[in-house]
Each structure stands twice: as structure tokens, then as C-alpha cells.
Design an enzyme around this catalytic site. Structure first.
Site, short mmCIF file in Angstrom:
data_model
loop_
_atom_site.label_atom_id
_atom_site.label_comp_id
_atom_site.label_asym_id
_atom_site.label_seq_id
_atom_site.Cartn_x
_atom_site.Cartn_y
_atom_site.Cartn_z
N GLU A 55 0.85 -1.19 0.00
CA GLU A 55 0.00 0.00 0.00
C GLU A 55 0.88 1.23 0.00
OE1 GLU A 55 -3.74 2.25 2.15
OE2 GLU A 55 -2.96 0.42 3.06
N GLU A 80 4.46 5.13 3.94
CA GLU A 80 3.94 6.47 4.24
C GLU A 80 5.11 7.38 4.63
OE1 GLU A 80 2.16 9.58 4.35
OE2 GLU A 80 0.68 7.98 4.06
N ASP A 107 9.52 7.77 0.85
CA ASP A 107 8.95 7.99 -0.48
C ASP A 107 8.85 6.65 -1.22
OD1 ASP A 107 8.46 8.67 -3.14
OD2 ASP A 107 9.79 10.41 -3.11
N ASP A 130 -2.70 12.26 -3.64
CA ASP A 130 -2.87 13.70 -3.85
C ASP A 130 -3.15 13.96 -5.34
OD1 ASP A 130 -2.58 16.51 -4.06
OD2 ASP A 130 -1.24 16.52 -2.33
N LYS A 134 -4.10 21.67 -9.53
CA LYS A 134 -3.66 22.80 -10.37
C LYS A 134 -2.81 22.27 -11.53
CE LYS A 134 -3.74 26.21 -6.64
NZ LYS A 134 -2.96 27.19 -5.84
N ASP A 166 -11.18 10.63 -5.22
CA ASP A 166 -12.43 11.37 -5.14
C ASP A 166 -12.36 12.64 -5.98
OD1 ASP A 166 -10.70 12.86 -3.58
OD2 ASP A 166 -12.18 13.32 -2.03
N THR A 198 -13.52 5.29 4.56
CA THR A 198 -12.83 5.94 5.67
C THR A 198 -13.48 7.29 6.00
OG1 THR A 198 -11.29 7.07 4.20
CG2 THR A 198 -10.67 4.87 4.99
N PHE A 200 -12.07 10.13 5.82
CA PHE A 200 -11.69 11.05 4.74
C PHE A 200 -12.64 10.91 3.56
CE2 PHE A 200 -9.55 11.57 0.64
CZ PHE A 200 -9.10 12.87 0.73
N GLU A 201 -12.90 9.68 3.15
CA GLU A 201 -13.80 9.45 2.02
C GLU A 201 -15.21 9.91 2.36
OE1 GLU A 201 -15.34 5.82 -0.93
OE2 GLU A 201 -13.76 5.46 0.57
#
Length: 219
Positions: A55, A80, A107, A130, A134, A166, A198, A200-201
Site C-alpha cells: 500500500e 507512508e 517515499d 494527492d 492545479k 475522489d 474511511t 476522509f472518504e
């Protein structure tokens, strides 16, 4: 410019709560792995696991912990960059008494190159990366042709990458990258029951954000 010289993640505030720091201090030696230039011995790390999932970018680890709980026969390598999320996930791992999740701080690009051997993972999860909305920041999106070339050899034959986003323009962009590639086949799929919704979602859904799940199999 090489892919890993362009940061594909946003540096958030580094504020970490006392419980998160405590979990890091207590459990890093059990669940954490330092970045290394040597491949991980995955069979030794997960001797009882029938599948291995990598993941990338687990955020606060909410989905990671629940999926790990629901699939105890699968070994999860979770990557992460943010310490608060790492501490939070470690606390959840301990709370749920999970033995099938290990965490690498760093990373994903160098980790994939030096720590993940070819044909070593059954699937890659990339949930809500992310979107860099822009236009001038689009080059920072993790999904691009170089990323496909990087992950393709790491996935076993018949394996796949599952992505959720999303941000509709990002979902469209992901399809534009994958569709012409000879390395993968697939596209938009229904949200699988195994992927938890989650916090966030859920917040995005309340704002009428459309969540898109995509799955691409190694060709």
C-alpha cells in the site's frame, strides 16, 4: 527530470500527538522498517501469508488496519512519509493485535526501486493519492508512465493495482495514462466491499465528491 526528483506527495504539518509519538516509540521496532537499499525478504517477513499487498500512502492508516484485520492471511507492506499517520497506524495495529502489517517510512519511488523485488507482490493499493489539481502541479501526480514502468515488474503475474480517488479529473487522467499502456489492462470498477469507507472518504461524499475505483491488471 527523473521521476523521483519530483515530489509526488504534499508535505503536511509535522505536528504529532502524544499518543501517536508514544506508539512510534513503543512499536517501531516491531512494526517498522527502515529504508534500505537491499530487497526485503518478504517470505521471511510474512511466513504465514498467502498473498502480499503493497500500500502506497496510507494516510492515517484507517483503511489499512481494517483491511489487515479482515484479511489475516495477507501480508501488507504499508508505505507512508508522515510520522503522525505512521504512529496512528501502529497504535491501531497493536489495538487490533494484527501480525500481518509492516510499515516503511519514506517515499514510495526509492522504496519500490531498492526494497521491493520483482514479482514479489500480488497487488498494490493506492487510495486517494494527492490529485495535485492545479495544472502547473500535474507533473507531481504519482500516476504517470514512469510510475507504470516502475510498478509493473514488482507485481506478480495476474496481479493488479487498485486505485481510488475522489477527484473526477484525476480519475480521468489515470485512465488516460493506463489505457494506452501495454503494461496493464483494466479500468473503472465498482467500489469493492473489502475497501472500507474511511472518514476522509466520507467527508468527501458529504461534499458530493464522486469516488472512482480503478483496477488494472498486469499484462
Amino acid at each position: 527530470m527523473e521521476q523521483d526528483s519530483v515530489r509526488t506527495y504534499r508535505l503536511r504539518g509535522s505536528r504529532i500527538t502524544a499518543p501517536q509519538q508514544s506508539a512510534l516509540d513503543k512499536y517501531w521496532g516491531i512494526y517498522g522498517m527502515q529504508y534500505s537499499e537491499d530487497f526485503i525478504d518478504i517470505p521471511a517477513l510474512f511466513p504465514d501469508s498467502s498473498r502480499i499487498v503493497l500500500e502506497i500512502g496510507f494516510g492515517m492508516g484507517e483503511a489499512t488496519a481494517l483491511i489487515g484485520r479482515d484479511f489475516p492471511e495477507t501480508g501488507f507492506i504499508a508505505v507512508e512519509v508522515h510520522k503522525p499517520g505512521i504512529g496512528k497506524l501502529m497504535a491501531r495495529i497493536e489495538e487490533l493485535e494484527l501480525g500481518n502489517i509492516r510499515i516503511i517510512e519514506g517515499d514510495a519511488h526509492p522504496i519500490l526501486k531498492t526494497m521491493i523485488a520483482d514479482n514479489s507482490v500480488d497487488a498494490i493499493h493506492l487510495f486517494f493519492p494527492d490529485p495535485w489539481p492545479k495544472k502547473r502541479h500535474n507533473k507531481r501526480r504519482i500516476v504517470n508512465n514512469e510510475f507504470l514502468k516502475l510498478i509493473h515488474p514488482k507485481i506478480k503475474t495476474g496481479g493488479y493495482i487498485h486505485i481510488a480517488t475522489d477527484w473526477v479529473p484525476y480519475a480521468e487522467y489515470i485512465q488516460e495514462v493506463f489505457t494506452p499502456s501495454p503494461l496493464f489492462t483494466g479500468g473503472v470498477v465498482a467500489r469493492p466491499e473489502w475497501r472500507p469507507v474511511t472518514r476522509f472518504e466520507g467527508q468527501g461524499i458529504t461534499k458530493d465528491h464522486q469516488v472512482t475505483d480503478l483496477r488494472y491488471f498486469k499484462a
